[in-house]
Design a protein around this motif. Sequence first.
Motif, mmCIF file in Angstrom:
data_model
loop_
_atom_site.group_PDB
_atom_site.id
_atom_site.type_symbol
_atom_site.label_atom_id
_atom_site.label_comp_id
_atom_site.label_asym_id
_atom_site.label_seq_id
_atom_site.Cartn_x
_atom_site.Cartn_y
_atom_site.Cartn_z
ATOM 1 N N PRO A 1 0.847 -1.271 0.010
ATOM 2 C CA PRO A 1 0.121 0.008 0.075
ATOM 3 C C PRO A 1 1.030 1.199 -0.114
ATOM 4 O O PRO A 1 0.987 2.130 0.953
ATOM 5 C CB PRO A 1 -0.685 -0.155 1.442
ATOM 6 C CG PRO A 1 -0.157 -1.088 2.016
ATOM 7 C CD PRO A 1 0.797 -2.072 1.310
ATOM 8 N N LEU A 2 1.426 1.489 -1.074
ATOM 9 C CA LEU A 2 2.558 2.589 -1.373
ATOM 10 C C LEU A 2 1.561 3.888 -1.186
ATOM 11 O O LEU A 2 2.304 4.911 -0.560
ATOM 12 C CB LEU A 2 3.225 2.501 -2.612
ATOM 13 C CG LEU A 2 4.332 1.157 -2.485
ATOM 14 C CD1 LEU A 2 4.766 1.278 -3.836
ATOM 15 C CD2 LEU A 2 5.366 1.374 -1.477
ATOM 16 N N ALA A 3 0.562 4.182 -1.618
ATOM 17 C CA ALA A 3 -0.184 5.312 -1.509
ATOM 18 C C ALA A 3 -0.383 5.838 -0.031
ATOM 19 O O ALA A 3 -0.124 6.964 0.298
ATOM 20 C CB ALA A 3 -1.372 5.098 -2.387
ATOM 21 N N GLN A 4 -0.719 4.828 0.717
ATOM 22 C CA GLN A 4 -0.951 5.166 2.127
ATOM 23 C C GLN A 4 0.659 5.453 2.668
ATOM 24 O O GLN A 4 0.799 6.423 3.573
ATOM 25 C CB GLN A 4 -1.432 3.959 2.953
ATOM 26 C CG GLN A 4 -1.626 4.142 4.399
ATOM 27 C CD GLN A 4 -2.669 5.231 4.371
ATOM 28 O OE1 GLN A 4 -3.608 5.297 4.028
ATOM 29 N NE2 GLN A 4 -2.308 5.850 5.672
ATOM 30 N N LEU A 5 1.705 4.883 2.458
ATOM 31 C CA LEU A 5 3.189 5.004 2.750
ATOM 32 C C LEU A 5 3.445 6.561 2.436
ATOM 33 O O LEU A 5 3.942 7.282 3.215
ATOM 34 C CB LEU A 5 4.023 3.854 2.269
ATOM 35 C CG LEU A 5 5.243 4.102 2.873
ATOM 36 C CD1 LEU A 5 5.308 3.868 4.335
ATOM 37 C CD2 LEU A 5 6.188 3.079 2.292
#
Length: 530
Positions: free
Chosen positions: A449-453
């Motif tokens: 979940p890179l968007a959240q990161l």
Amino acid sequence: MQSESPTKAKIGRSAAVIGIAVLCSRLLGLVREQVFAGLFGAGFAYDSFVVAFRIPNLLRDLFGEGALSAAFVTVFSDYNTRKSLDQTWQLASNILSFFAVALSLIVLLGIFCAAPLVDLLAPGFALTAGKSELTVTLTRIMLPFLVCISLAAVVMGILNTKGRFFVPAIASSFFNLGSIIGGTSLAYILPEYGYPAIAGMACGTLIGGLLQLAVQIPSLYRLGFRYKPQLRITDPGLLRVLKLMVPATIGLSATQLNIFINTSFAASCGQGAVSWLNYAFRLVQLPIGLFGVALSIAMLPLLAQQASLKKIDEMKETMTSSLTMVFALTLPATFGLIFLSRPIIMLIFEHGAFTAADTMATAQTLGLYAVGLFAYSANKILVPAFYAINKTKYPVIASFIAVACNLIIINLTIDQFQHLAIALSTSVTMILNFIFLLTVLNREMKGLPLAQLIKNLAKILCACLFLSLILFLADSYLPSLLSSHISLQITSLFATIILATGTYGICLHFLGLEEMQLITKKVLGRFKRS
């Protein structure tokens, strides 16, 4: 506010316990470095000690604590989940026996080959009369440290897998206590018998290594473990550990090759360069130990268990939460070390034989090391994830890419920047390593979940801007206080750190970073109970 994630809460609790223990150890480590700075400063004796200690440390990371710990925890966690208790304890006994014998043989070989090892690692020492000879003597004294510290790492892996984190983490405090008390005492006693004072500190390292192993034994005993002398080389569990260690050792060999390259270049940069680099990196290791190592130790058994049970979504949550915590804790530390490097070095080290010139050289080095702090700590999180999903080749590839980058950067900058080129190269290669590992892990786990990161990282950087403003304003009054009484130095530096940290924490809380809200909730809960 979102409900508290069990995974985040578990990692947070374990990391907090480990963090407290690691803080004690790192603070004692700073006291140990203060002793060295006061007694030996930055030069002939301490340069020799650093290189001599680096040889068992290189071997420890190569064959012992690094590769062994990661491989052993992975296999031991699987046994703990799937096998009987008797089979699990048999594996532990066999592993301890095998590595006690194997590492003892390596130590004997190292003692025999100490002179060529020193010449290979620090050829520049031969230009100063007696420096290589002193380094060889110290190397032979400290090499048995490898056996103690590697067995301590196996015991730590057992305790961590069984949910015991505090004692293994606090054990390194006993290493520092043994080094300080035993080493300092012998440093005053040995010169009366014709030995150099620095040899006492080398003996203190052995005392500390023995204490780090011994202090964990009672906890192991309380878990029900009873060591049974056995050496079954064909044992499937041992073979699995060794198989996992092969790529890990190859990968770590690249890291050690980097250290070898850096040490060799530093030894050729003149008297004191090795010492300045070591003092600065010791300070950078404080946040790495507190945040990167603490979170890695807390995360590894959980990640190994999730991988064993094929819980991929939970693994992704564990990784994202751990990386967010690393960024939230290391990025403000980076800005703090860059802005406050000189007053920190002056307060801690500028006593006795450590001069103002040493302070300036060490502070410049610290600022450059700090740039890569977040990446160094994040890599401590990323690498175990590859072991958990059995994709061990990628950390190996990343390590060799780092070696190539390190060589290129140092060769391009060493003439102009001298020892500072080594600190700069270390940070740049760690950042490139991080980018590579995160990219590959994202692909191998079918999308993190890179968007959240990234969203979390943006909040952290925003809060860091306010922290930097406080530190920038402090820059206008701190220099005038550096020459004042030590009590005023301590008060002003700590007031600055507390104000900047408080501002950062408040900003993150109101920006809604879930991990920060979790920490705040835990802290307030403790105060209410008190």
